[in-house]
Write a protein that holds these residues in place. Structure first.
Motif, short mmCIF file in Angstrom:
data_model
loop_
_atom_site.label_atom_id
_atom_site.label_comp_id
_atom_site.label_asym_id
_atom_site.label_seq_id
_atom_site.Cartn_x
_atom_site.Cartn_y
_atom_site.Cartn_z
N LYS A 132 36.85 19.08 39.75
CA LYS A 132 38.22 19.17 39.29
C LYS A 132 38.47 18.61 37.89
N LEU A 133 37.48 17.93 37.32
CA LEU A 133 37.65 17.46 35.95
C LEU A 133 36.29 17.36 35.28
N GLU A 134 36.30 17.42 33.96
CA GLU A 134 35.08 17.24 33.18
C GLU A 134 35.09 15.84 32.58
N LEU A 135 34.07 15.07 32.87
CA LEU A 135 33.94 13.74 32.31
C LEU A 135 32.46 13.52 31.98
N LYS A 136 32.19 13.38 30.72
CA LYS A 136 30.81 13.26 30.27
C LYS A 136 30.69 12.02 29.38
N VAL A 137 29.80 11.12 29.77
CA VAL A 137 29.58 9.88 29.02
C VAL A 137 28.11 9.75 28.70
N GLY A 138 27.78 9.36 27.50
CA GLY A 138 26.37 9.24 27.14
C GLY A 138 26.14 8.30 25.98
N ASN A 139 24.89 7.86 25.84
CA ASN A 139 24.46 6.99 24.75
C ASN A 139 23.19 7.54 24.13
N SER A 140 23.09 7.42 22.83
CA SER A 140 21.89 7.84 22.11
C SER A 140 21.60 6.87 20.99
N LEU A 141 20.33 6.75 20.65
CA LEU A 141 19.88 5.85 19.60
C LEU A 141 19.06 6.65 18.60
N PHE A 142 19.47 6.61 17.34
CA PHE A 142 18.74 7.29 16.27
C PHE A 142 18.10 6.24 15.38
N LEU A 143 16.76 6.25 15.32
CA LEU A 143 16.01 5.25 14.57
C LEU A 143 15.27 5.91 13.41
N GLN A 197 29.21 11.69 8.14
CA GLN A 197 28.91 12.36 6.89
C GLN A 197 28.65 11.39 5.74
N GLU A 198 28.87 10.08 5.96
CA GLU A 198 28.75 9.10 4.88
C GLU A 198 27.70 8.05 5.20
N LEU A 199 26.58 8.46 5.75
CA LEU A 199 25.51 7.52 6.02
C LEU A 199 24.93 6.99 4.71
N GLY A 200 24.77 5.68 4.64
CA GLY A 200 24.15 5.11 3.45
C GLY A 200 22.66 5.38 3.45
N HIS A 201 22.06 5.41 2.24
CA HIS A 201 20.62 5.69 2.14
C HIS A 201 19.79 4.59 2.75
N ASP A 202 20.39 3.39 2.94
CA ASP A 202 19.64 2.28 3.51
C ASP A 202 19.93 2.09 5.00
N THR A 203 20.63 3.05 5.60
CA THR A 203 20.83 3.00 7.05
C THR A 203 19.50 3.21 7.75
N LEU A 204 19.23 2.41 8.76
CA LEU A 204 17.97 2.53 9.48
C LEU A 204 18.16 2.86 10.96
N LEU A 205 19.37 2.70 11.45
CA LEU A 205 19.58 2.91 12.87
C LEU A 205 21.03 3.27 13.16
N VAL A 206 21.23 4.22 14.04
CA VAL A 206 22.58 4.58 14.49
C VAL A 206 22.59 4.53 16.02
N LEU A 207 23.45 3.69 16.55
CA LEU A 207 23.64 3.61 18.00
C LEU A 207 24.93 4.34 18.32
N LEU A 208 24.82 5.34 19.17
CA LEU A 208 25.93 6.25 19.39
C LEU A 208 26.33 6.30 20.85
N ASN A 209 27.63 6.26 21.10
CA ASN A 209 28.15 6.49 22.44
C ASN A 209 29.21 7.58 22.34
N TYR A 210 29.23 8.49 23.29
CA TYR A 210 30.25 9.53 23.28
C TYR A 210 30.84 9.66 24.68
N ILE A 211 32.08 10.12 24.73
CA ILE A 211 32.74 10.37 26.00
C ILE A 211 33.64 11.59 25.83
N PHE A 212 33.59 12.46 26.81
CA PHE A 212 34.41 13.66 26.80
C PHE A 212 35.16 13.75 28.12
N PHE A 213 36.45 13.98 28.07
CA PHE A 213 37.28 14.09 29.28
C PHE A 213 38.18 15.32 29.16
#
Length: 422
Positions: A132-143, A197-213
């Motif tokens: 009856k509903l869409e709920l999507k939660v997730g985590n990703s790590l970009f190194l 869209q504005e990642l710095g050139h010295d960025t080394l890691l992005v920890l991402l969480n997303y949720i869709f409802f």
């Protein structure tokens, strides 16, 4: 001392709510949702150890945002708090303790292992399929490809938070940012785009969480009843013309005399609730100051069903926040210091986080959503046999709290000041 390590933290980059008209006859407990009796067991699910703390943290964070944000506010408490809890796994010593205490946990009462198991249970339960509903939660790590993450850390975030790690080339920051933004867009069905869209050139890691409802109202509004040119009074005194949905139906609501606000509960067809708080004219700050866990619980115990003439704007709002300016005000300071012990992630010391990004989007329409003192005085709604129904016209700024009922978790919290700001 080693170099700074800019870390772009997508704290709950979320595509939000697709909202439908509220349900007329709610049988779900309002306010802070009560756990359905048939799901109670002798051993409470682990998520009960974290859900109330997530809500308390959300209310503290909201008040910091409200003090600095004049317009619309929208964020996901589950998204931000789970990302920070995951981050704690990468630190050692005082920094790890600071993160968990900053979230509001008492480590004497709830050890860190129980906190992580609580988030594991929460995220797993939220991600269970529902017809009856869409709920999507997730985590990703970009190194960055030059990093060598600790296998123990990767195993822990996968087991506890369902997070997968990906290699990225942050030397080419434009391409890496585009790839991460496309990933977020795909996971949120296009609701959150252009996030990195504005990642710095010295960025080394992005920890991402997303949720869709996404969910439909239990009882949708009739789109043919929607008024096209209805006045909405913004905080700055301007009058906006907005499409106003209308419905005359049964709802659970109350009027809180002490806080000077009307509180309305709307049900989705799935296991979710929307709580709308409409302060009296000029009383928004008073209502915001009253946002506490006990206030929500009190409202949840006092709702009464009544026939209601409801006018609610169809709206689309979003929020983008760089939380590195706010989190230190909530006690999280060490993660932004060069002396933070980051060796739990890569074995390297003297790294630091430079940015904590959170983005949320919510759409609410006729079909549904795609995304005080303990002794306060509450007046009861009029009896059902009255000749005219009480009305709730959301023609001025209001608060919204979107709950998942099973876990009693606050998925989204926000304020609508301009329904058409986008």
């Amino acid at each position: 001392m080693g170099p700074a390590w800019p870390w772009l933290l997508g704290a709950g980059v979320l595509a939000s709510v697709c909202c439908q008209p509220f349900p007329a006859r709610g049988d779900k407990s309002p306010g802070v949702p009560q756990h359905p009796s048939h799901q109670l067991t002798e051993l409470a699910p682990a998520y009960h150890k974290v859900a109330p703390t997530v809500t308390s943290f959300a209310l503290r964070l909201y008040k910091q945002l409200a003090a600095r944000t004049p317009g619309n506010i929208l964020f996901s408490p589950v998204s931000v708090s789970s990302t920070l809890a995951l981050l704690a796994l990468g630190f050692h010593g005082d920094t790890q303790t600071e993160i968990l205490q900053g979230l509001g946990f008492n480590l004497t009462e709830t050890p860190s292992a129980d906190i992580h198991r609580g988030f594991q249970s929460l995220l797993h339960t939220l991600d269970l399929p529902s017809p009856k509903l869409e709920l999507k939660v997730g985590n990703s790590l970009f190194l960055d490809k030059q990093l060598k993450p600790q296998q123990r850390f990767l195993d822990s975030i996968k087991e506890l938070y369902g997070a997968l790690a990906f290699s990225a080339n942050f030397t080419d920051s434009a391409t890496a940012g585009r790839q991460i933004s496309e990933f977020v867009g795909k996971q949120t069905y296009g609701r959150v785009t252009d996030s990195f869209q504005e990642l710095g050139h010295d960025t080394l890691l992005v920890l991402l969480n997303y949720i869709f409802f996404k969910a439909k109202w239990k009882h949708p509004f009739d789109r043919y009843q929607t008024g096209k040119q209805t006045s909405f009074s913004a905080d700055d005194g301007t009058s906006l013309r907005v499409p106003m949905m209308q419905q005359r139906a049964m709802h659970r609501f109350l009027y809180d005399q002490q806080v000077a606000c009307t509180v309305l509960q709307i049900e989705y067809s799935g296991n979710a609730l929307l709580l709308l708080v409409l302060p009296d004219p000029g009383k928004m700050r008073q209502a915001e100051a009253a946002l506490q866990l006990e206030t929500l619980r009190r409202w949840g115990q006092r709702f009464q069903p009544s026939l209601l003439d409801l006018h609610l704007p169809r709206f689309s709002v979003s929020g983008t926040y760089y939380l590195e300016e706010l989190l230190p005000l909530l006690g999280l300071t060490s993660i932004f210091d060069l002396g933070a012990n980051f060796s739990g992630i890569t074995g390297q010391l003297n790294r630091t986080i430079s940015q904590v990004l959170h983005k949320a989007v919510v759409d609410m329409n006729e079909k549904g959503t795609e995304v005080g003192a303990a002794s306060g005085l509450l007046s009861q709604p009029p009896a059902l046999n009255t000749t005219s129904a009480p009305h709730a016209h959301f023609s001025r700024p209001f608060l919204l709290l979107l709950w998942e009922v099973t876990t009693q978790s606050l998925l989204f919290l926000g304020k609508v000041v301009n329904p058409v700001a986008g």
